[in-house]
Design an enzyme around this catalytic site. Structure first.
Site, PDB file in Angstrom:
ATOM      1  N   MET A 156      -5.791 -13.247  11.588  1.00 25.17           N
ATOM      2  CA  MET A 156      -4.606 -14.095  11.515  1.00 25.17           C
ATOM      3  C   MET A 156      -4.411 -15.002  12.733  1.00 25.17           C
ATOM      4  SD  MET A 156      -3.704 -13.357   8.547  1.00 25.17           S
ATOM      5  CE  MET A 156      -2.083 -14.075   8.355  1.00 25.17           C
ATOM      6  N   ARG A 157      -5.500 -15.462  13.330  1.00 29.46           N
ATOM      7  CA  ARG A 157      -5.372 -16.347  14.485  1.00 29.46           C
ATOM      8  C   ARG A 157      -6.294 -17.541  14.345  1.00 29.46           C
ATOM      9  NH1 ARG A 157      -2.601 -14.329  18.539  1.00 29.46           N
ATOM     10  NH2 ARG A 157      -1.844 -12.262  18.001  1.00 29.46           N
ATOM     11  N   LEU A 158      -5.799 -18.673  14.851  1.00 26.50           N
ATOM     12  CA  LEU A 158      -6.672 -19.844  14.922  1.00 26.50           C
ATOM     13  C   LEU A 158      -7.669 -19.625  16.048  1.00 26.50           C
ATOM     14  CD1 LEU A 158      -4.379 -22.965  14.482  1.00 26.50           C
ATOM     15  CD2 LEU A 158      -6.286 -22.273  13.030  1.00 26.50           C
ATOM     16  N   ASN A 218     -14.863 -18.064   6.571  1.00 24.87           N
ATOM     17  CA  ASN A 218     -13.554 -17.447   6.305  1.00 24.87           C
ATOM     18  C   ASN A 218     -13.376 -17.361   4.799  1.00 24.87           C
ATOM     19  OD1 ASN A 218     -10.870 -16.508   6.815  1.00 24.87           O
ATOM     20  ND2 ASN A 218     -10.098 -18.556   6.353  1.00 24.87           N
ATOM     21  N   HIS A 243     -10.314 -17.525   1.916  1.00 22.63           N
ATOM     22  CA  HIS A 243      -8.910 -17.928   1.801  1.00 22.63           C
ATOM     23  C   HIS A 243      -8.470 -17.736   0.351  1.00 22.63           C
ATOM     24  CE1 HIS A 243      -5.288 -20.090   2.909  1.00 22.63           C
ATOM     25  NE2 HIS A 243      -5.395 -20.731   1.755  1.00 22.63           N
ATOM     26  N   GLY A 259      -7.877  -4.815   5.686  1.00 23.99           N
ATOM     27  CA  GLY A 259      -9.327  -4.628   5.776  1.00 23.99           C
ATOM     28  C   GLY A 259     -10.037  -4.305   4.481  1.00 23.99           C
ATOM     29  N   SER A 260      -9.464  -4.709   3.336  1.00 24.09           N
ATOM     30  CA  SER A 260     -10.186  -4.420   2.091  1.00 24.09           C
ATOM     31  C   SER A 260     -11.475  -5.243   2.017  1.00 24.09           C
ATOM     32  CB  SER A 260      -9.308  -4.615   0.851  1.00 24.09           C
ATOM     33  OG  SER A 260      -8.663  -5.847   0.898  1.00 24.09           O
ATOM     34  N   ASN A 261     -11.434  -6.471   2.512  1.00 24.85           N
ATOM     35  CA  ASN A 261     -12.674  -7.261   2.529  1.00 24.85           C
ATOM     36  C   ASN A 261     -13.683  -6.690   3.523  1.00 24.85           C
ATOM     37  OD1 ASN A 261     -12.589  -9.793   0.737  1.00 24.85           O
ATOM     38  ND2 ASN A 261     -10.546  -9.737   1.647  1.00 24.85           N
TER      39      ASN A 261
HETATM   40  C1  GRF Z   1      -7.354 -11.811   2.023  1.00 27.53           C
HETATM   41  O1  GRF Z   1      -6.563 -12.079   0.899  1.00 27.53           O
HETATM   42  C2  GRF Z   1      -7.988 -13.079   2.528  1.00 27.53           C
HETATM   43  O2  GRF Z   1      -8.137 -14.051   1.538  1.00 27.53           O
HETATM   44  C3  GRF Z   1      -7.020 -13.574   3.562  1.00 27.53           C
HETATM   45  O3  GRF Z   1      -6.466 -12.420   4.122  1.00 27.53           O
HETATM   46  C4  GRF Z   1      -6.510 -11.347   3.199  1.00 27.53           C
HETATM   47  C5  GRF Z   1      -7.102 -10.172   3.897  1.00 27.53           C
HETATM   48  O4  GRF Z   1      -6.992  -9.004   3.146  1.00 27.53           O
HETATM   49  N1  GRF Z   1      -7.690 -14.445   4.496  1.00 27.53           N
HETATM   50  P1  GRF Z   1      -7.736  -7.686   3.648  1.00 27.53           P
HETATM   51  O5  GRF Z   1      -7.277  -7.408   5.074  1.00 27.53           O
HETATM   52  O6  GRF Z   1      -9.213  -7.917   3.565  1.00 27.53           O
HETATM   53  O7  GRF Z   1      -7.287  -6.584   2.727  1.00 27.53           O
END
Ligand code: GRF
Length: 204
Positions: free
Chosen positions: A93-95, A110, A112, A14-16
């Site tokens: 992590m799911r489609l 999303n 990536h 969850g850093s993003n």
């Molecule tokens: C990120 O690197 C993003 O590009 C990918 O999953 C990771 C999630 O990291 N889709 P976080 O959970 O936000 O730390």
């Protein structure tokens, strides 16, 4: 001004999510608010982050449902009830199926950790290291139901040094993501994103 509400979907660290929530709280998300965290792993660290930030959570366990469509239908009604304008996937992590993709066409993004179309799917950072590329990067794209195939909204290169370790590359990629993703979300909130098929433009 009408609020621009976003829901973040995440499964892990969850850093993003945190970067987006902090940007919103500081008024740096184009006026958008982070209204909800949707998470398929109730024990994931991202859930604690949401609780600490006072952000509502919608938690579910996929194996308690008969199908992906079944849990997505419940999520869709929750999002509709809350008037969510944009779905932001951040390590979810799911489609997704058409149950969510269709109503949010052009309104679901999303991030990536590679320069798509290179290295789609799982462990893009490991794929880039194994391949031996000298430049990799990050991509924000629309979600279209395929695996990292939607139209590209924003990209940023990340250079690799000789002998780059996985840890150092991950750190550089995460730092870049935490800047680019809030900028991309802001562009949506400010109505600056123009979508014409695969061509996405951000007006200034
Ligand atoms: C990120 O690197 C993003 O590009 C990918 O999953 C990771 C999630 O990291 N889709 P976080 O959970 O936000 O730390």
């Amino acid at each position: 001004m009408t609020p621009f509400r976003i829901a973040v979907f995440a499964s892990g660290q969850g850093s993003n999510f945190q970067a987006l929530a902090e940007a919103a709280a500081a008024g740096r998300l184009g006026g958008a608010t982070v209204d909800l965290l949707v998470c398929d792993k109730p024990e994931a660290p991202v859930v604690k982050r949401a609780q600490a930030l006072g952000i509502d959570t919608y938690l579910f366990r996929p194996k308690e449902y008969d199908s992906r469509e079944a849990y997505e239908a419940e999520i869709a009604s929750e999002l509709a009830r809350r008037g969510i304008d944009l779905i932001v996937l951040a390590g979810y992590m799911r489609l997704l199926t058409a149950v969510l993709v269709k109503p949010y066409e052009g309104r679901m993004i999303n991030i990536h950790p590679s320069l798509l179309p290179a290295f789609p799917g799982k462990d893009a950072i490991g794929q880039a290291l194994d391949y031996g590329v000298k430049v990799t990067g990050i991509t924000v794209h629309l979600v279209d139901g395929g695996m990292d195939t939607g139209a590209i909204v924003a990209q940023q290169p990340v250079e690799m040094v000789q002998g780059e370790s996985r840890e150092s590359l991950e750190a550089k990629i995460h730092a870049a993501e935490m800047k680019l993703y809030p900028q991309a979300v802001s562009a949506f909130a400010e109505g600056k994103v123009v979508i014409e098929g695969r061509k996405v433009t951000i007006r200034h």
